[in-house]
Design an enzyme around this catalytic site. Structure first.
Site, mmCIF file in Angstrom:
data_model
loop_
_atom_site.group_PDB
_atom_site.id
_atom_site.type_symbol
_atom_site.label_atom_id
_atom_site.label_comp_id
_atom_site.label_asym_id
_atom_site.label_seq_id
_atom_site.Cartn_x
_atom_site.Cartn_y
_atom_site.Cartn_z
ATOM 1 N N LYS A 9 0.838 -1.193 0.000
ATOM 2 C CA LYS A 9 0.000 0.000 0.000
ATOM 3 C C LYS A 9 0.884 1.258 0.000
ATOM 4 O O LYS A 9 2.105 1.175 0.231
ATOM 5 C CB LYS A 9 -0.943 -0.059 1.211
ATOM 6 C CG LYS A 9 -1.913 -1.264 1.149
ATOM 7 C CD LYS A 9 -2.818 -1.344 2.375
ATOM 8 C CE LYS A 9 -3.769 -2.539 2.283
ATOM 9 N NZ LYS A 9 -4.663 -2.634 3.466
ATOM 10 N N TYR A 49 -12.126 -2.976 -3.421
ATOM 11 C CA TYR A 49 -12.661 -3.089 -2.051
ATOM 12 C C TYR A 49 -14.195 -3.017 -2.031
ATOM 13 O O TYR A 49 -14.776 -2.607 -1.021
ATOM 14 C CB TYR A 49 -12.066 -1.987 -1.172
ATOM 15 C CG TYR A 49 -10.664 -2.294 -0.653
ATOM 16 C CD1 TYR A 49 -10.395 -3.460 0.081
ATOM 17 C CD2 TYR A 49 -9.608 -1.412 -0.871
ATOM 18 C CE1 TYR A 49 -9.117 -3.732 0.569
ATOM 19 C CE2 TYR A 49 -8.320 -1.683 -0.379
ATOM 20 C CZ TYR A 49 -8.095 -2.850 0.343
ATOM 21 O OH TYR A 49 -6.832 -3.109 0.823
ATOM 22 N N ASN A 112 -1.821 -0.187 7.260
ATOM 23 C CA ASN A 112 -1.293 -1.535 7.533
ATOM 24 C C ASN A 112 -0.451 -2.132 6.403
ATOM 25 O O ASN A 112 -0.298 -3.336 6.297
ATOM 26 C CB ASN A 112 -2.409 -2.471 8.010
ATOM 27 C CG ASN A 112 -3.503 -2.668 6.990
ATOM 28 O OD1 ASN A 112 -3.421 -2.149 5.883
ATOM 29 N ND2 ASN A 112 -4.522 -3.434 7.353
ATOM 30 N N HIS A 115 -1.658 -5.569 1.377
ATOM 31 C CA HIS A 115 -2.910 -6.287 1.137
ATOM 32 C C HIS A 115 -2.611 -7.703 0.680
ATOM 33 O O HIS A 115 -1.652 -7.921 -0.058
ATOM 34 C CB HIS A 115 -3.721 -5.593 0.034
ATOM 35 C CG HIS A 115 -4.768 -6.486 -0.578
ATOM 36 N ND1 HIS A 115 -5.994 -6.694 0.006
ATOM 37 C CD2 HIS A 115 -4.752 -7.281 -1.684
ATOM 38 C CE1 HIS A 115 -6.685 -7.567 -0.726
ATOM 39 N NE2 HIS A 115 -5.956 -7.931 -1.759
ATOM 40 N N GLU A 126 -8.770 -10.424 -8.266
ATOM 41 C CA GLU A 126 -7.938 -9.236 -8.039
ATOM 42 C C GLU A 126 -6.767 -9.166 -9.024
ATOM 43 O O GLU A 126 -6.418 -8.078 -9.492
ATOM 44 C CB GLU A 126 -7.453 -9.222 -6.586
ATOM 45 C CG GLU A 126 -8.607 -9.007 -5.610
ATOM 46 C CD GLU A 126 -8.248 -9.280 -4.144
ATOM 47 O OE1 GLU A 126 -7.080 -9.625 -3.854
ATOM 48 O OE2 GLU A 126 -9.147 -9.152 -3.293
HETATM 49 P P1 GTP Z 1 -6.622 -6.348 3.052
HETATM 50 O O1 GTP Z 1 -5.574 -7.415 2.850
HETATM 51 O O2 GTP Z 1 -6.123 -4.963 2.730
HETATM 52 O O3 GTP Z 1 -7.911 -6.687 2.345
HETATM 53 O O4 GTP Z 1 -6.887 -6.339 4.628
HETATM 54 P P2 GTP Z 1 -7.695 -7.408 5.508
HETATM 55 O O5 GTP Z 1 -8.226 -8.496 4.632
HETATM 56 O O6 GTP Z 1 -6.805 -7.789 6.647
HETATM 57 O O7 GTP Z 1 -8.889 -6.541 6.085
HETATM 58 P P3 GTP Z 1 -10.302 -6.161 5.381
HETATM 59 O O8 GTP Z 1 -10.397 -6.778 4.026
HETATM 60 O O9 GTP Z 1 -11.378 -6.403 6.376
HETATM 61 O O10 GTP Z 1 -10.147 -4.571 5.221
HETATM 62 C C1 GTP Z 1 -9.466 -4.026 4.116
HETATM 63 C C2 GTP Z 1 -8.641 -2.860 4.555
HETATM 64 O O11 GTP Z 1 -9.497 -1.812 4.984
HETATM 65 C C3 GTP Z 1 -7.741 -3.102 5.762
HETATM 66 O O12 GTP Z 1 -6.514 -3.722 5.449
HETATM 67 C C4 GTP Z 1 -7.519 -1.706 6.274
HETATM 68 O O13 GTP Z 1 -6.534 -1.016 5.471
HETATM 69 C C5 GTP Z 1 -8.881 -1.079 6.015
HETATM 70 N N1 GTP Z 1 -9.706 -1.166 7.222
HETATM 71 C C6 GTP Z 1 -10.358 -2.245 7.703
HETATM 72 N N2 GTP Z 1 -11.018 -1.939 8.853
HETATM 73 C C7 GTP Z 1 -10.751 -0.630 9.094
HETATM 74 C C8 GTP Z 1 -11.120 0.292 10.108
HETATM 75 O O14 GTP Z 1 -11.829 -0.060 11.043
HETATM 76 N N3 GTP Z 1 -10.643 1.556 9.989
HETATM 77 C C9 GTP Z 1 -9.848 1.967 8.961
HETATM 78 N N4 GTP Z 1 -9.419 3.238 8.904
HETATM 79 N N5 GTP Z 1 -9.477 1.131 7.980
HETATM 80 C C10 GTP Z 1 -9.921 -0.138 8.042
HETATM 81 MG MG MG Z 2 -9.323 -8.099 2.867
#
Ligand code: GTP
Ligand code: MG
Length: 149
Positions: A9, A49, A112, A115, A126
């Protein structure tokens, strides 16, 4: 063979973590099939997303992902999707185990650094979304016989 879409990212790129993050997947033994530095549009970020579009953080997530270049990667290998998720660690870096990318290199969910696809089907979806025809390479690594019996 299973493939996962892994993306560094914009914070990972800005913080100079590109080599470190790529290195973790290389050292593990997965095969790199595609790699590019890329500035993505809002449309692409929203499509990527789309499952999160009703979340309150969706607009800030789209701003974050489009805030600078990302590194797009396609990694291949048996079990790569689940294994990459383990290497990456929990979504919230404060809960991610030490030794994982997020556990070692990040402090906040909204920054974080990386991805990883959450299922083989999403890996396919994707990779098709982020890479154009001809951008992936068919090649064989000399390491394969030393990784897979
Ligand atoms: P990805 O690998 O990026 O898809 O992450 P993930 O699978 O661990 O988490 P998820 O798919 O649920 O969420 C996608 C992304 O959205 C996360 O990696 C974060 O960058 C963002 N995100 C998720 N929850 C939150 C939140 O509560 N607050 C904020 N600011 N960002 C969030
Ligand atoms: Mg995810």
């Amino acid at each position: 063979v299973e493939q996962s879409y892994i993306m560094i990212k914009p914070d990972g790129v800005q913080r100079g973590l590109v080599g470190e993050i790529i290195s973790r997947f290389e050292k593990k033994g997965f095969l790199l099939k595609g790699l590019k530095l890329f500035q993505c549009s809002k449309d692409l970020a929203q499509e990527h997303y789309k499952d999160l579009k009703d979340k309150p953080f969706f607009p800030t997530l789209i701003d974050y992902i489009t805030s600078g270049p990302v590194v797009c990667m396609a990694w291949e290998g048996v079990g790569v999707v689940a294994s990459a998720r383990k290497l990456i660690g929990a979504t919230n870096p404060l809960q991610a185990e030490p030794g994982t990318i997020r556990g070692d290199l990040a402090v906040q969910t909204g920054r974080n650094v990386v991805h990883g696809s959450d299922s083989p089907d999403n890996g396919k979806r994707e990779i098709a979304l982020w890479f154009k025809e001809g951008e992936l390479c068919e090649w064989e690594s000399v390491q394969t016989p030393w990784l897979i019996e």
